[in-house]
Design an enzyme around this catalytic site. Structure first.
Site, PDB file in Angstrom:
ATOM      1  N   ASN A  12      -1.631   6.493  -1.673  1.00 26.05           N
ATOM      2  CA  ASN A  12      -2.983   7.052  -1.618  1.00 26.05           C
ATOM      3  C   ASN A  12      -3.414   7.075  -0.153  1.00 26.05           C
ATOM      4  OD1 ASN A  12      -5.652   7.712  -1.850  1.00 26.05           O
ATOM      5  ND2 ASN A  12      -6.262   5.842  -2.951  1.00 26.05           N
ATOM      6  N   TRP A  13      -3.366   8.282   0.431  1.00 25.78           N
ATOM      7  CA  TRP A  13      -3.696   8.388   1.865  1.00 25.78           C
ATOM      8  C   TRP A  13      -5.210   8.378   2.111  1.00 25.78           C
ATOM      9  CZ3 TRP A  13       0.263  12.781   3.639  1.00 25.78           C
ATOM     10  CH2 TRP A  13       1.562  12.249   3.591  1.00 25.78           C
ATOM     11  N   LYS A  14      -5.993   8.342   1.038  1.00 29.55           N
ATOM     12  CA  LYS A  14      -7.461   8.305   1.136  1.00 29.55           C
ATOM     13  C   LYS A  14      -7.956   9.331   2.162  1.00 29.55           C
ATOM     14  CE  LYS A  14      -7.408   3.532  -0.412  1.00 29.55           C
ATOM     15  NZ  LYS A  14      -8.064   2.234  -0.473  1.00 29.55           N
ATOM     16  N   HIS A  98     -10.624   6.201  -9.238  1.00 29.03           N
ATOM     17  CA  HIS A  98     -10.361   5.211  -8.192  1.00 29.03           C
ATOM     18  C   HIS A  98     -11.648   4.443  -7.887  1.00 29.03           C
ATOM     19  CE1 HIS A  98      -9.538   3.448  -4.278  1.00 29.03           C
ATOM     20  NE2 HIS A  98      -8.264   3.507  -4.635  1.00 29.03           N
ATOM     21  N   GLU A 170      -6.270  -2.032 -10.147  1.00 34.40           N
ATOM     22  CA  GLU A 170      -6.645  -2.179  -8.745  1.00 34.40           C
ATOM     23  C   GLU A 170      -7.851  -3.112  -8.633  1.00 34.40           C
ATOM     24  OE1 GLU A 170      -4.753   1.052  -6.286  1.00 34.40           O
ATOM     25  OE2 GLU A 170      -6.809   1.659  -6.635  1.00 34.40           O
ATOM     26  N   SER A 215      -3.790  -3.897  -1.471  1.00 37.73           N
ATOM     27  CA  SER A 215      -3.128  -4.573  -0.351  1.00 37.73           C
ATOM     28  C   SER A 215      -1.624  -4.775  -0.571  1.00 37.73           C
ATOM     29  CB  SER A 215      -3.809  -5.912  -0.062  1.00 37.73           C
ATOM     30  OG  SER A 215      -5.174  -5.701   0.238  1.00 37.73           O
ATOM     31  N   GLY A 236      -2.390   1.971  -0.469  1.00 38.83           N
ATOM     32  CA  GLY A 236      -3.332   2.665   0.401  1.00 38.83           C
ATOM     33  C   GLY A 236      -2.881   2.601   1.853  1.00 38.83           C
TER      34      GLY A 236
HETATM   35  P1  PGA Z   1      -4.932  -0.646  -0.051  1.00 40.75           P
HETATM   36  O1  PGA Z   1      -5.594   0.410  -1.059  1.00 40.75           O
HETATM   37  O2  PGA Z   1      -3.446  -0.624  -0.299  1.00 40.75           O
HETATM   38  O3  PGA Z   1      -5.294  -0.180   1.304  1.00 40.75           O
HETATM   39  O4  PGA Z   1      -5.525  -1.993  -0.408  1.00 40.75           O
HETATM   40  C1  PGA Z   1      -5.146   0.548  -2.378  1.00 40.75           C
HETATM   41  C2  PGA Z   1      -5.980   1.559  -3.115  1.00 40.75           C
HETATM   42  O5  PGA Z   1      -7.224   1.551  -2.950  1.00 40.75           O
HETATM   43  O6  PGA Z   1      -5.443   2.404  -3.855  1.00 40.75           O
END
Ligand code: PGA
Length: 253
Positions: A12-14, A98, A170, A215, A236
């Site tokens: 997930n590149w957000k 999400h 999550e 994380s 992420g």
């Molecule tokens: P993160 O995000 O790996 O940066 O904790 C995970 C997510 O929100 O899908």
């Protein structure tokens, strides 16, 4: 319990990467990534970067997905993008619900369900995200919250047999810890076990795949995937640089 044979490793590149940065990372994935057999890989770039990233990755081991969809197929919805439009540019998956959508954009369980139905109607595979906040966890409500999210999303939803049922646990309090400690793998397993049992009750006849996401990094990915009910990871921040992403894929197996 039987586990799906694939291991889902999703990025997930957000809103971390610009369109040019997304294209550059996609090119690295296309040319340098060592994929492992059994890994089902996908990246979820920003909507703006998606058509180019899809073009770069076409024919590679990595599929693409949308980070969010609008439930109506077409019409006067300024600023929104429908599931059908994402499908048209080659998206195979779409994230739904999400926690950042739920929190920042106030998405409700009802909207999440509408989006889920829209993604299925567009022929894509949804990745339904659920999880509890720190306050809900502290109040001992983790199971109740996640169960309510799952029930409201899946109850009496007709699920096409050809589409994988993918659910991501999550825990919101463990997201973006940047090298800090995420959720204990044993705790993730407890939730994954509960979630797959409930999903099988709500959507009979389809084996659910529960992913863990919060994380995840190269040093802890194997510990999560070693859990009997964890069938993949949703990553992420650590998925946005080539070296860390390659290390996650390598260490996953
Ligand atoms: P993160 O995000 O790996 O940066 O904790 C995970 C997510 O929100 O899908």
């Amino acid at each position: 319990m039987e586990k799906p044979s694939k291991t889902y490793i999703f990025a997930n590149w957000k809103m971390y990467l610009s369109p040019l940065e997304s294209q550059a990372l996609a090119t690295e994935l296309k040319t340098k990534l060592q994929a492992s057999a059994g890994a089902c890989l996908a990246v979820f770039p920003s909507a703006l970067a998606l058509p180019e990233v899809e073009q770069v990755l076409r024919g590679s081991a990595t599929s693409v997905g949308a980070q969010n969809v609008y439930p109506a197929p077409k019409g006067g919805y300024t600023g929104e993008v429908s599931a059908a439009m994402f499908a048209e540019v080659g998206c195979r998956y779409a994230l739904v619900g999400h926690s950042e959508r739920r929190k920042v954009f106030h998405e409700t369980n009802e909207e999440v369900r509408e989006k889920l139905a829209a993604v299925l109607a567009a022929g894509m595979t949804p990745v339904l995200c659920v999880g509890e906040t720190a306050a809900e966890r502290d109040a001992g409500q983790t199971k109740t919250v996640v169960e309510a999210q799952l029930r409201s999303a899946l109850v009496q939803l007709s699920w096409p047999a050809s589409i994988d049922l993918i659910i991501a646990y999550e825990p919101i309090w463990a997201i973006s810890r940047n090298g800090g400690s995420g959720c204990d793998p044993a705790e993730a397993e407890k939730m994954a076990n509960m979630m797959s049992g409930l999903a099988m009750e709500l959507i009979p006849g389809i084996l659910p795949a529960v992913l863990y996401g919060a994380s995840v990094e190269p040093h802890n990915v194997a510990a999560y995937l070693a859990q009997p009910h964890v069938c993949g990871v949703l990553v992420g921040a650590a998925s946005t640089t080539f070296v860390r992403w390659q290390d996650i894929i390598t260490n996953a197996f």
